[in-house]
Design a protein around this motif. Structure first.
Motif, mmCIF file in Angstrom:
data_model
loop_
_atom_site.group_PDB
_atom_site.id
_atom_site.type_symbol
_atom_site.label_atom_id
_atom_site.label_comp_id
_atom_site.label_asym_id
_atom_site.label_seq_id
_atom_site.Cartn_x
_atom_site.Cartn_y
_atom_site.Cartn_z
ATOM 1 N N VAL A 130 0.841 -1.208 0.000
ATOM 2 C CA VAL A 130 0.000 0.000 0.000
ATOM 3 C C VAL A 130 0.872 1.253 0.000
ATOM 4 O O VAL A 130 2.064 1.191 0.288
ATOM 5 C CB VAL A 130 -0.955 0.034 1.226
ATOM 6 C CG1 VAL A 130 -1.865 -1.186 1.235
ATOM 7 C CG2 VAL A 130 -0.183 0.129 2.541
ATOM 8 N N ARG A 131 0.245 2.384 -0.321
ATOM 9 C CA ARG A 131 0.977 3.649 -0.337
ATOM 10 C C ARG A 131 1.337 4.057 1.090
ATOM 11 O O ARG A 131 0.663 3.670 2.048
ATOM 12 C CB ARG A 131 0.113 4.732 -0.977
ATOM 13 C CG ARG A 131 -0.211 4.480 -2.434
ATOM 14 C CD ARG A 131 -0.969 5.645 -3.034
ATOM 15 N NE ARG A 131 -2.194 5.940 -2.309
ATOM 16 C CZ ARG A 131 -2.967 6.990 -2.546
ATOM 17 N NH1 ARG A 131 -2.627 7.847 -3.480
ATOM 18 N NH2 ARG A 131 -4.076 7.194 -1.854
ATOM 19 N N THR A 176 -1.518 5.493 3.041
ATOM 20 C CA THR A 176 -2.488 4.459 3.425
ATOM 21 C C THR A 176 -1.975 3.675 4.622
ATOM 22 O O THR A 176 -2.731 3.383 5.553
ATOM 23 C CB THR A 176 -2.751 3.510 2.244
ATOM 24 O OG1 THR A 176 -3.227 4.262 1.126
ATOM 25 C CG2 THR A 176 -3.784 2.452 2.611
#
Length: 385
Positions: A87-88, A91
């Protein structure tokens, strides 16, 4: 090494206090010793019924010794080994916040292998009633249903991974009835309010270009902060959106990918915006189109843009809308001006035009007035024939 007993194998006995106790094998340690689950009841019949239900639950399940680790410890491991690579950064920080603020204080010390469906239900009930750490002027200590649903999403993924690692037999979050999601109402500046906001930014030499570009493109906050001069094609009057700025824990800024695959896009700028950027480029001495006013070697901080927007709104006597509502304002006025949904979805970076239409089904008072005038004029033409 001790002889391995099959999972589900169990035994019962009557204790000295008169209650009945039983146990079943639910897994094995690394040395082959059995891992037991203990149950008790007031009668032998009741105990046998409990044992039968648990034998069925743990059938074909062979838990590992780590199933005794606290849920909080497993969540930390899941964040680093499962979530972080996929995930980023922004996030991941959101996931950490839910784990530290909402899940750990209530269930963090309980062994992951003993988390039950009722534990999950109780967690969500508590979060709905008093999940905020600080009192909100409107909602008190209650968490919105949409926030509880996001916390559920994190916990569900973490416990799915625990099941794959044989730390739990089943994911206790499966089938949980979640609170309804109530989306925050979109706030759109109408024509008069938009004119007042434009007047306010006109007087701000530092931020005018930033907000003018935002109102004429509808970019996401991280996207407009991440624009570089290499993204601006002056000859064709276009802007390529290819990155977004995230603020990580500790305040460090990172440039990452756009929110979706469709987020990487080329948009044609209105002539006034293209001219504004052309003039701005002549005065620029940094790679960023909108650099940090105090540290021009860095991009504008997304939070700084948010704070300045709030100040400008207050100065103009306008509602305290969210930054994302500037995007809603752009999209709503674009639709009202005749821009088709397919074109608008491409400008906004939506995956499908249907999502754009679903998102902007609302209309402003200005749009309603215009529609009534059109219909009224149409009917008058019919009546005079």
């Amino acid at each position: 090494m001790a002889k391995r007993r099959p999972s589900g194998d169990g035994m019962v006995r009557k204790r000295e206090d008169g209650r009945w106790e039983g146990r079943i094998v639910v897994g094995h340690k690394s040395n082959g010793d059995s891992i037991f689950r203990y149950l008790s009841a007031g009668s032998q019949k009741e105990l046998l019924a409990k044992l039968h239900r648990n034998i069925e639950e743990y059938r074909n399940v062979d838990l590992r010794e780590e199933s005794k680790m606290p849920l909080g410890e497993w969540l930390d491991r899941w964040l680093e080994e499962y979530a972080a690579p996929s995930v980023r950064p922004s996030t991941l920080e959101g996931y950490r916040g839910y784990v530290e603020r909402n899940i750990k204080p209530r269930l963090g010390n309980k062994p992951v292998g003993k988390i039950t469906v009722e534990d999950i239900r109780q967690l969500y009930r508590e979060l709905q009633e008093h999940g905020r750490q600080e009192e909100h002027p409107q909602y008190g200590y209650k968490l919105a249903g949409s926030t509880v649903r996001r916390i559920h999403g994190v916990l569900h993924e973490a416990l799915d991974a625990a099941a794959q690692e044989h730390l739990i037999a089943r994911n206790p979050t499966d089938g949980i009835i979640l609170p309804r999601k109530k989306a925050a109402p979109k706030q759109v500046l109408n024509n008069a309010q938009l004119e007042r906001f434009m007047t306010a930014i006109q007087e701000d030499k530092v931020w005018h270009d930033f907000f003018y570009t935002e109102l004429t493109t509808g970019l996401r906050r991280g996207e407009i902060c991440g624009l570089m001069w290499q993204d601006f094609d002056e000859a064709h009057g276009t802007l390529t959106v290819r990155r977004t700025i995230h603020a990580e824990r500790g305040g460090r800024l990172t440039a990452g990918e756009t929110k979706t695959g469709a987020g990487k896009r080329i948009i044609t700028l209105p002539p006034s915006t293209a001219q504004l950027l052309s003039e701005r480029r002549k005065r620029s001495y940094t790679e960023w189109i909108f650099p940090d006013p105090l540290r021009p070697e860095r991009p504008t901080r997304p939070n700084a843009a948010y704070v300045r927007m709030k100040e400008l709104l207050k100065k103009a006597g306008l509602p305290s809308i969210r930054f994302h509502d500037l995007r809603h304002t752009f999209a709503t006025h674009a639709l009202a001006s005749g821009v088709d949904a397919k074109t608008l979805s491409g400008i906004l970076g939506h995956t499908q035009a249907s999502f754009t239409l679903d998102t902007y089904t609302h209309v402003t008072g200005d749009m309603q007035k215009r529609a009534s005038e059109i219909v009224g004029g149409f009917m008058e033409n019919i009546m005079v024939r």
